[in-house]
Design a protein around this motif. Structure first.
Motif, PDB file in Angstrom:
ATOM      1  N   PHE A 158     -46.179 -48.791  -4.850  1.00 15.40           N
ATOM      2  CA  PHE A 158     -45.049 -48.065  -5.730  1.00 15.40           C
ATOM      3  C   PHE A 158     -45.823 -47.159  -6.687  1.00 15.40           C
ATOM      4  N   PRO A 159     -45.251 -46.164  -7.239  1.00 11.33           N
ATOM      5  CA  PRO A 159     -45.815 -45.083  -7.992  1.00 11.33           C
ATOM      6  C   PRO A 159     -45.852 -46.014  -9.501  1.00 11.33           C
ATOM      7  N   PHE A 160     -46.982 -45.796 -10.022  1.00 12.53           N
ATOM      8  CA  PHE A 160     -47.271 -46.416 -11.302  1.00 12.53           C
ATOM      9  C   PHE A 160     -48.254 -45.764 -12.412  1.00 12.53           C
ATOM     10  N   ILE A 161     -47.650 -45.591 -13.602  1.00  9.93           N
ATOM     11  CA  ILE A 161     -48.766 -44.976 -14.420  1.00  9.93           C
ATOM     12  C   ILE A 161     -49.125 -45.716 -15.780  1.00  9.93           C
ATOM     13  N   PHE A 209     -51.513 -44.610 -26.450  1.00 12.94           N
ATOM     14  CA  PHE A 209     -52.182 -44.776 -25.471  1.00 12.94           C
ATOM     15  C   PHE A 209     -53.528 -43.914 -25.353  1.00 12.94           C
ATOM     16  N   ASN A 210     -54.313 -44.198 -24.663  1.00 14.43           N
ATOM     17  CA  ASN A 210     -55.765 -43.351 -24.430  1.00 14.43           C
ATOM     18  C   ASN A 210     -55.781 -42.478 -23.129  1.00 14.43           C
ATOM     19  N   TYR A 211     -56.038 -41.415 -23.084  1.00 17.78           N
ATOM     20  CA  TYR A 211     -56.221 -40.598 -22.014  1.00 17.78           C
ATOM     21  C   TYR A 211     -57.715 -41.084 -21.275  1.00 17.78           C
ATOM     22  N   PRO A 212     -58.004 -40.661 -19.964  1.00 15.18           N
ATOM     23  CA  PRO A 212     -57.137 -40.065 -19.104  1.00 15.18           C
ATOM     24  C   PRO A 212     -55.649 -40.913 -18.680  1.00 15.18           C
ATOM     25  N   VAL A 213     -54.605 -40.339 -18.349  1.00 19.66           N
ATOM     26  CA  VAL A 213     -53.742 -41.483 -17.956  1.00 19.66           C
ATOM     27  C   VAL A 213     -53.964 -41.307 -16.137  1.00 19.66           C
ATOM     28  N   LYS A 220     -55.395 -38.610 -13.848  1.00 15.60           N
ATOM     29  CA  LYS A 220     -56.017 -38.723 -12.597  1.00 15.60           C
ATOM     30  C   LYS A 220     -55.036 -39.216 -11.544  1.00 15.60           C
ATOM     31  N   VAL A 221     -55.099 -38.507 -10.531  1.00 14.77           N
ATOM     32  CA  VAL A 221     -54.216 -39.189  -9.253  1.00 14.77           C
ATOM     33  C   VAL A 221     -54.722 -39.841  -8.536  1.00 14.77           C
ATOM     34  N   ASP A 222     -54.314 -41.222  -8.029  1.00 14.45           N
ATOM     35  CA  ASP A 222     -54.769 -41.899  -7.096  1.00 14.45           C
ATOM     36  C   ASP A 222     -54.485 -41.413  -5.666  1.00 14.45           C
ATOM     37  N   PRO A 223     -55.779 -41.465  -4.598  1.00 11.01           N
ATOM     38  CA  PRO A 223     -55.397 -40.907  -3.358  1.00 11.01           C
ATOM     39  C   PRO A 223     -54.437 -41.751  -2.673  1.00 11.01           C
ATOM     40  N   GLU A 224     -54.121 -42.733  -2.869  1.00 12.59           N
ATOM     41  CA  GLU A 224     -53.165 -43.569  -2.266  1.00 12.59           C
ATOM     42  C   GLU A 224     -51.744 -43.179  -2.613  1.00 12.59           C
ATOM     43  N   ILE A 225     -51.415 -42.526  -3.625  1.00 13.27           N
ATOM     44  CA  ILE A 225     -50.037 -42.185  -4.019  1.00 13.27           C
ATOM     45  C   ILE A 225     -49.511 -41.095  -2.980  1.00 13.27           C
ATOM     46  N   LYS A 226     -50.401 -40.380  -2.451  1.00 13.49           N
ATOM     47  CA  LYS A 226     -50.171 -39.177  -1.581  1.00 13.49           C
ATOM     48  C   LYS A 226     -48.879 -39.579  -0.631  1.00 13.49           C
ATOM     49  N   ALA A 227     -49.263 -40.502  -0.093  1.00 14.43           N
ATOM     50  CA  ALA A 227     -47.848 -40.934   1.024  1.00 14.43           C
ATOM     51  C   ALA A 227     -46.735 -41.221   0.155  1.00 14.43           C
ATOM     52  N   THR A 228     -46.493 -41.625  -0.819  1.00 10.46           N
ATOM     53  CA  THR A 228     -45.353 -42.126  -1.612  1.00 10.46           C
ATOM     54  C   THR A 228     -44.648 -40.993  -2.318  1.00 10.46           C
ATOM     55  N   PHE A 268     -41.661 -26.982 -31.500  1.00 16.01           N
ATOM     56  CA  PHE A 268     -42.721 -27.901 -31.148  1.00 16.01           C
ATOM     57  C   PHE A 268     -43.895 -27.134 -30.665  1.00 16.01           C
ATOM     58  N   THR A 269     -44.857 -27.601 -30.693  1.00 24.05           N
ATOM     59  CA  THR A 269     -46.187 -27.345 -30.061  1.00 24.05           C
ATOM     60  C   THR A 269     -46.294 -28.019 -28.964  1.00 24.05           C
ATOM     61  N   ILE A 270     -46.500 -27.208 -27.701  1.00 21.80           N
ATOM     62  CA  ILE A 270     -46.887 -27.817 -26.403  1.00 21.80           C
ATOM     63  C   ILE A 270     -48.377 -27.829 -26.030  1.00 21.80           C
ATOM     64  N   LEU A 271     -48.876 -28.879 -25.680  1.00 24.61           N
ATOM     65  CA  LEU A 271     -50.270 -29.034 -25.499  1.00 24.61           C
ATOM     66  C   LEU A 271     -50.349 -29.207 -23.895  1.00 24.61           C
ATOM     67  N   PRO A 272     -50.960 -28.371 -23.156  1.00 26.50           N
ATOM     68  CA  PRO A 272     -51.284 -28.374 -21.621  1.00 26.50           C
ATOM     69  C   PRO A 272     -52.207 -29.883 -21.194  1.00 26.50           C
ATOM     70  N   VAL A 273     -51.859 -30.383 -20.125  1.00 30.69           N
ATOM     71  CA  VAL A 273     -52.403 -31.356 -19.412  1.00 30.69           C
ATOM     72  C   VAL A 273     -53.050 -31.010 -18.083  1.00 30.69           C
ATOM     73  N   LYS A 274     -54.238 -31.578 -18.084  1.00 32.43           N
ATOM     74  CA  LYS A 274     -54.762 -31.203 -16.702  1.00 32.43           C
ATOM     75  C   LYS A 274     -54.570 -32.480 -15.623  1.00 32.43           C
ATOM     76  N   VAL A 275     -54.045 -32.053 -14.380  1.00 30.77           N
ATOM     77  CA  VAL A 275     -53.761 -33.174 -13.410  1.00 30.77           C
ATOM     78  C   VAL A 275     -54.791 -32.986 -12.418  1.00 30.77           C
ATOM     79  N   GLU A 276     -55.514 -33.801 -12.083  1.00 33.24           N
ATOM     80  CA  GLU A 276     -56.648 -33.928 -11.039  1.00 33.24           C
ATOM     81  C   GLU A 276     -56.273 -34.680  -9.718  1.00 33.24           C
ATOM     82  N   TYR A 277     -56.222 -33.932  -8.501  1.00 38.99           N
ATOM     83  CA  TYR A 277     -55.784 -34.703  -7.635  1.00 38.99           C
ATOM     84  C   TYR A 277     -57.118 -34.872  -6.756  1.00 38.99           C
ATOM     85  N   PRO A 278     -57.030 -35.902  -5.871  1.00 35.66           N
ATOM     86  CA  PRO A 278     -58.217 -36.160  -4.913  1.00 35.66           C
ATOM     87  C   PRO A 278     -57.625 -35.558  -3.720  1.00 35.66           C
TER      88      PRO A 278
END
Lengths: 566, 513
Positions: free
Chosen positions: A204-207, A154-158, A96-104, A264-274
């Motif tokens: 600052f960008p932070f995950i 860790f636990n999703y969502p990131v 999940k992407v934070d709206p505030e990160i758009k500027a950075t 390796f097996t690749i598992l896709p991830v969904k990125v959700e933008y606001p």
């Protein structure tokens, strides 16, 4: 140009063949690569990759893929890609992407890796790939940065957020205490190296994970726990953040394809933008965004100079790992998932060329008849050089960059018209020369041991500021000559000037000169067609002293462009 | 042992031919026999002694007498004593002060002359102190002095050994070693060296006689000899042709510039027309027009030099600016999808020192003839640490070929021609290369007879994004040659900085292989 180091045995096992160094050298041009060094003790090869638009080749697996396919081997099938029409199921693997990160740093791509334990060479190669991609392709992490994590911890969502640099704290990789983000920029080596990318931003960008456990402070440093991948880890999470979405997604695809080729097996991830992106507001990565491209068969034939059949072109492209479809007079390619370097149909034609191999193109001379000639400036310069040589002068060639000390201070001039470099390597090369005279006096200053008399000249370029020109500067072709000897004086140099103008078939007049470089009353301006085209005279003793010259000298400089024109 | 007769001066030759074995050779004798001047004689002695053809056997001290200005005066006017006697003979008796006055002599000199002459009975004085001449003959010493003075005037130096006893007494009475201005003679003491022929000297003498070398040969031909014909029937003195000649400082081309000129001539002869341009360029021509994206890593601040003053050009020529900008953004009408970013119109006006010769090719495109071939040898500037393989500024040789029918194969043909004609290559190899402005791109590697395999240059077909944006619809071959290595080899150098050496002596002595 990036250079990579590969373990020879592992590299050859991925190609599916072994080679002598010579044979490898002969094969590498199909990837625009060169064998740079061989370390037989370590069993490693250093390979230089010349195509800056093919980052997919900057890894053991990517380069091996190109060579394997070129040699007739199979290309992997990558079924983990989503595209604009179809998104694969990601389960709970969501970012999940934070709206505030758009500027950075607005974009993220991510996927998970599983299926086998990471071994030492895979880890090394993954780190090397990350470094090359983020440094050379990602402009030193500015547009692309990549992090690898242990997904078991860790636990999703990131959560991809914009964090306050002063209140957000965690233990960065390589340290054992908690620091806030601003402290990391100051104190952590990676912070000092990459902190400048974000330091002027408010946040600052932070995950983190769903529970706030820290993954990383992108693009600077991972956390010490989740971000510390080790040999034996079986489940990884890979994310990339950046400022340019297509290149970010392409980089994720390259890493994913490499790991898939490695088993390796690749598992896709969904990125959700606001917010909206050019590929929508949810993007499931790895994501195939490349568009097909077509080239006219006729155009390919014309540019290559060979009447290849459509099938021959198809075969050549297949050898480059590219699937095609022939429709009438056109070949349409399906751009490989790991490439995005097809800007124009000519890019397909080059791949046809490489797929065919250079040996299949017979050199032929251009048949157009054209008249060759040197420029009028060069012709005039040669004529002038002949006269100077007749007068006993030795021709010199000088560098065009020098110091303010030599060009301005020692000459006793203000130097207002000098072109200065903003970012000089050293102050020794800070100015473009506006005159040949300092170059010649420098020669004299270091040549006191050479038998006298000294007579030297140069015909070369000078450049200086000139607000009348569109560029604010002007470049001129100039003649400079200098004599130094016990009895050298105005009369000798005046005689030379007279001879030069006589044989160039030009008339001139002399006007008294007031110039700090010369002795007053023993120097002159040369006036030609009403314009001052040069100066000459006895060099001022103060200037000679500034240069440490202990022999009387005379100098002359003439703007040849004025003489050529009329 | 070999004797070099040609190194002998005529003075030496004549002397050697003249003297005999065991003969005592003295200056006196040689002056007399061969009419040498004393200086010539001494020169011949010192040269021959240095060559060990004569050797000094003894030295002899000689006393010589030289007539002074006073002595010369005596010859023309007479000695003071004679003048007194002659005056008195003419005027009868006179008082001494009157004699002094008439003859312009000092009283004391007249007094002492009278004392001597009256003692000898030639003069006498009466009671009135008048002096008069007696009938007595002149004393011998006076006539002897007169004859010595005459001899002295004629021969300059009189040798003591040649005097009679009486003469010796007279001359000693009339000479001084120092402060001789008032005396008629000055005493000169001289050491005469005596030489003999050495064994080698005898051999050389024999050779001279055998070969008929006389020392009378003509030393140098003069206009006078030619006009009078006096050279006819004479021999010329032979020179030692192996004597190291003196150095000539001459006017000369710089071998590096000469090499560049050769390359230019070669390219002209292959049908290429030369182009040139300014040292300062805009980012537009230096990169944008070559379809290098403005964010390309080679365009960073650390790769090119920016200017402090004149930081930006006022404007970029249209329609090229719009067409190039549009091509970067969307591909415009070039058939490309472009780079897909927002073209920066301020950045494009920014000025740099030309970093690649390809700028000239880019600028030539819109004014080029079709078909056309162009080349340039361009001074370029790179942000590099200066060392043996990197200069602050350096030359690049670049060019283009435009034509309806040029293609990959003609590109290879062109490269082959360069390899053979310019580099003298034995073998040529083509490999795919990468340049941002060409597609396909080819590197040409050659096997040079001396340097072995190396990359001669890069080339390719200009991307349509480059050519179409400049209004060119035909394919354009673009090439660049790295001729520095060949230039270094040609000049026997291994450091690029040496090509631009300011050292006058280095450059004077430099020559091509």
């Amino acid at each position: 140009m990036p250079k990579i180091e590969v373990n020879r045995d592992i590299f050859y096992s991925f190609i599916g063949n072994t080679y002598t160094d010579d044979a490898l050298e002969a094969l590498l041009p199909c990837a625009k690569a060169e064998l740079d060094a061989v370390d037989n003790d370590e069993g490693t090869l250093k390979i230089e990759l010349n195509d800056t638009n093919r980052p997919d080749l900057w890894s053991t697996l990517g380069l091996a893929r190109q060579l394997r396919v070129y040699e007739g081997g199979q290309r992997g099938e990558y079924n983990f890609f989503s595209n604009s029409k179809k998104s694969l199921d990601t389960g709970n693997r969501i970012v999940k992407v934070d709206p505030e990160i758009k500027a950075t740093r607005p974009f993220m791509a991510a996927f998970a890796v599983t299926g086998k334990a990471v071994d030492d060479s895979t880890l090394k190669d993954l780190i090397q790939t990350q470094e090359k991609l983020c440094w050379n392709y990602g402009r030193k992490r500015k547009s692309i940065a990549m992090g690898v994590y242990r997904s078991d911890l860790f636990n999703y969502p990131v959560m991809y957020k914009a964090a306050d640099p002063d209140t957000t704290r965690f233990i960065p990789l390589g340290m054992d205490k908690e620091l806030n983000l601003r402290e990391i920029i100051k104190e952590h080596p990676k912070g000092q190296e990459f902190g400048h990318i974000v330091e002027n931003d408010k946040k600052f960008p932070f995950i983190t994970d769903a529970d706030g456990k820290v993954l990383s402070f992108s693009p600077v440093i991972n956390s010490s726990e989740i971000g510390a991948v080790e040999v034996g880890d079986e489940n990884l999470f890979i994310e990339l953040t950046g400022t340019d979405l297509p290149s970010l997604i392409l980089t994720a695809s390259i890493v994913a394809c490499d790991l898939a080729d490695n088993g390796f097996t690749i598992l896709p991830v969904k990125v959700e933008y606001p917010y909206e992106t050019e590929f929508g507001n949810t993007i499931t990565t790895p994501f195939y965004f490349q568009k097909g491209m077509s080239v006219s068969i006729e155009y390919a034939r014309k540019l290559l100079g060979v009447d290849l059949s459509a099938d021959e072109m198809k075969t050549a492209l297949l050898r480059m790992g590219i699937k095609t479809e022939i429709k009438g007079e056109e070949i349409t390619i399906e751009v490989p998932e790991y490439r995005n370097d097809f800007l124009h149909p000519v890019d397909i034609i080059e791949d046809i060329m490489m797929g065919r191999g250079m040996d299949s193109f017979e050199p032929v001379m251009p048949s157009d008849s054209t008249v060759g000639r040197i420029s009028p400036e060069e012709e005039f310069a040669r004529k002038t050089k002949d006269i100077l040589i007749g007068l006993g002068f030795q021709e010199m060639i000088y560098n065009y960059l020098g110091s303010g000390k030599d060009y301005i201070e020692k000459m006793g001039i203000t130097g207002d018209n000098h072109i200065q470099i903003v970012n000089p390597m050293t102050e020794n090369y800070e100015f473009v020369r506006a005159s040949i005279i300092p170059s010649m006096l420098n020669s004299e200053a270091i040549s006191a041991n050479a038998v006298y008399p000294h007579h030297i000249f140069e015909i070369g370029k000078i450049a200086f500021l000139d607000s009348k020109d569109n560029s604010g500067t002007v470049t001129k072709n100039a003649l400079g000559f200098m004599s130094a000897d016990r009895n050298e004086g105005f009369n000798q140099v005046s005689s030379s000037v007279s001879a030069i103008f006589y044989y160039l078939n030009k008339e001139y007049e002399l006007v008294e000169l007031d110039d700090p470089r010369f002795i007053r009353g023993r120097s002159a301006k040369i006036v030609y067609n009403g314009k001052v085209v040069g100066v000459f005279g006895e060099v001022s003793p103060q200037v000679l002293e500034n240069w440490g010259i202990q022999m009387p000298a005379t100098c002359c400089e003439i703007d040849l462009d004025f003489l050529i024109k009329d | 042992m070999d004797f070099d007769l040609k190194s002998l001066h005529p003075l030496e030759i004549r002397l050697l031919r003249h003297v005999a074995k065991n003969e005592k050779i003295t200056a006196e004798q040689i002056i007399e026999d061969l009419s040498y001047k004393l200086g010539q004689c001494n020169q011949a002695f010192s040269w021959l002694a240095a060559k060990e053809y004569i050797v000094e056997v003894s030295r002899k001290l000689r006393t010589l007498y030289e007539i002074t200005e006073t002595g010369k005066d005596y010859v023309s006017k007479g000695t003071p004593e004679l003048r007194i006697i002659n005056l008195l003979k003419e005027k009868g008796s006179m008082r001494m002060p009157d004699i002094s006055r008439d003859l312009g002599l000092e009283n004391k000199d007249v007094g002492s002359a009278f004392g001597q002459l009256s003692k000898e009975g030639v003069l006498k004085m009466d009671s009135e102190k008048n002096v008069e001449v007696t009938d007595k003959d002149l004393p011998g010493r006076i006539t002897l002095l007169v004859s010595l003075l005459t001899k002295g005037l004629e021969s300059g130096l009189l040798d003591e050994s040649q005097f009679t006893k009486d003469e010796l007494i007279v001359i000693k009475a009339n000479s001084k070693k120092r402060g001789a201005a008032g005396s008629p003679f000055k005493i000169i003491e001289r050491e005469d060296l005596v030489y003999e022929l050495t064994e080698n000297g005898e051999k050389v003498k024999k050779l001279l006689l055998d070969q008929g070398v006389t020392g009378e040969e003509i030393g140098g031909l003069t206009p006078e000899m030619l006009s009078t014909g006096s050279w006819k029937g004479k021999e010329f003195r032979e020179y030692n042709i192996n004597t190291p000649p003196s150095r000539v400082l001459l006017g000369r081309r710089n071998p590096y510039s000469q090499y560049l000129q050769w390359v230019k001539d070669k390219l002209s002869s292959l049908g290429f027309e030369e182009f040139d341009g300014p040292l300062v360029e805009t980012e537009f021509w230096n990169g944008d027009a070559l379809f290098m994206p403005q964010f390309h890593s080679a365009r960073d601040i650390h790769d090119v030099y920016y200017l402090k003053n004149a930081a930006s050009a006022k404007e970029i020529e249209q329609p090229w600016l719009d067409q190039v900008a549009e091509t970067h953004e969307t591909g415009w009408e070039t058939g490309s999808r472009g780079w897909g970013y927002k073209f920066d119109h301020d950045f494009t006006r920014r000025q740099v020192l030309r970093s690649q010769g390809t700028v000239l090719s880019a600028k030539q495109l819109h004014k080029a003839k079709i078909p056309g071939k162009y080349f340039g040898v361009a001074r370029c500037f790179r942000y590099d640490q200066v060392d043996a393989t990197h200069g602050a500024d350096f030359y690049q040789t670049e060019g283009i070929v435009l034509g309806e029918d040029v293609n990959l194969r003609t590109l290879l043909g062109l490269l082959k021609m360069f390899a053979e004609e310019i580099a003298g290559a034995e073998e040529v190899r083509y490999v795919p290369g990468y340049f941002p402005f060409t597609e396909p791109s080819i590197e040409v590697h050659i096997k040079h007879p001396v340097l072995g395999w190396f990359e001669l240059g890069g080339s390719g077909i200009f991307r349509p994004e480059v050519t179409k944006a400049m209004g060119i619809d035909v394919p354009v071959l673009a090439w660049g040659l790295g001729i520095d290595r060949m230039a270094l080899m040609h000049l026997g150098l291994n450091d690029l900085r040496e090509l631009f050496s300011p050292n006058i002596e280095n450059v004077r002595l430099r020559r091509s292989k």
